[in-house]
Design an enzyme around this catalytic site. Structure first.
Site, PDB file in Angstrom:
ATOM      1  N   GLU A 139       0.856  -1.179   0.000  1.00  0.00           N
ATOM      2  CA  GLU A 139       0.000   0.000   0.000  1.00  0.00           C
ATOM      3  C   GLU A 139       0.895   1.234   0.000  1.00  0.00           C
ATOM      4  O   GLU A 139       1.696   1.419   0.921  1.00  0.00           O
ATOM      5  CB  GLU A 139      -0.896   0.013   1.228  1.00  0.00           C
ATOM      6  CG  GLU A 139      -1.906  -1.117   1.282  1.00  0.00           C
ATOM      7  CD  GLU A 139      -2.690  -1.122   2.584  1.00  0.00           C
ATOM      8  OE1 GLU A 139      -2.649  -0.097   3.295  1.00  0.00           O
ATOM      9  OE2 GLU A 139      -3.311  -2.148   2.886  1.00  0.00           O
ATOM     10  N   ASP A 173      -5.582   8.327  10.363  1.00  0.00           N
ATOM     11  CA  ASP A 173      -4.222   7.915  10.697  1.00  0.00           C
ATOM     12  C   ASP A 173      -3.765   8.458  12.039  1.00  0.00           C
ATOM     13  O   ASP A 173      -4.141   9.557  12.452  1.00  0.00           O
ATOM     14  CB  ASP A 173      -3.252   8.380   9.601  1.00  0.00           C
ATOM     15  CG  ASP A 173      -3.561   7.734   8.263  1.00  0.00           C
ATOM     16  OD1 ASP A 173      -3.721   6.501   8.249  1.00  0.00           O
ATOM     17  OD2 ASP A 173      -3.648   8.440   7.257  1.00  0.00           O
TER      18      ASP A 173
END
Length: 259
Positions: free
Chosen positions: A47, A58
């Protein structure tokens, strides 16, 4: 056949390992080298993070990487140009992971077309509402790009089954409802979540991500899915190694095999 589908169809009983890193961090020009190194070191899927100024899903490690990448001058156009240089060398699936705003600004049709052109097999868009996914899917399908959807412990069974029926590739199973970040172990609640999803007998394979950083969390993930996705741990190691992916991989494999 799309590389993601091929990977899962041909893995047999082998558990997969996917890594995330942010393009442009710690160095602007290191993306291609990191990808080639990870493939050479046995990683099954990668990724590649597209940096964004407000990465709400995140934790601090990946937020910091995105901030550094933007300071270094990384953009989606720059990333595509870097991927273009290695599209004929890399055989494992590459997935771009980024936020909706970045792809919207680029143009969805142009984005998926360019993904196909540079050898990208899929996209993960954490803030993509499912109703919008259904509108984007025909465009992605036109270019043979898989949009990977996420589920969390809070996702209802009806929604999970609906996602399973309307996606193709794999389902990204987020280990917890929190943001990304390394964890030392998965508690009883997470184990119950894994077992509950296992019992649903979904059509799509699953990969577990968020919080995987050591032998215990890796093995727990691999026991409950087709494989594991590691992000923050590798991003940290890559930064500590000043972009030396070989050294970062040495450290990662050590962490994943030490009790």
């Amino acid at each position: 056949m799309n590389k993601i589908n091929s990977l899962f169809q041909n893995r047999g009983d082998r558990k997969l390992l996917s890594l995330y890193f942010c393009a442009g961090c710690p160095t602007l020009e290191g993306t291609a080298d990191v990808i080639k190194t990870l493939e050479r070191r046995g990683i099954d899927m990668i990724e590649v993070g597209v940096p964004f100024s407000d990465p709400m899903a995140d934790g601090p490690v990946i937020q910091g990487a995105a901030t550094q990448a933007l300071k270094n001058g990384m953009t989606l156009r720059k990333l595509f140009s870097q991927l273009e240089t290695i599209k004929d060398e890399v055989k494992i699936p590459l997935i771009l992971m980024g936020y909706l705003n970045v792809m919207m600004q680029y143009g969805f049709e142009a984005f998926f077309s360019k993904c196909k052109e540079v050898g990208v097999s899929g996209a993960i868009i954490p803030d993509l509402p499912f109703k919008d996914y259904l509108e984007l899917k025909p465009i992605a399908d036109k270019y043979d790009i898989r949009i990977i959807m996420l589920i969390t412990p809070e996702t209802t069974e009806d929604r999970i089954r609906f996602i399973d029926e309307n996606t193709d590739g794999f389902i990204y199973m987020v280990s917890s409802a929190s943001t990304t970040g390394a964890q030392k172990s998965f508690d009883e609640a997470k184990q119950e979540y894994f077992q509950r999803i296992n019992a649903m007998n979904l059509r799509n394979p699953r990969m577990i991500g968020f919080g995987i950083s050591n032998k215990q969390t890796l093995e727990s993930s691999q026991q409950n899915a087709a494989g594991a996705i590691i992000g923050s741990k590798f991003v940290n190691l890559l930064s500590e190694a000043n972009g030396d992916a070989e050294l970062a991989m040495d450290k990662l494999y050590e962490a994943l095999t030490t009790p």
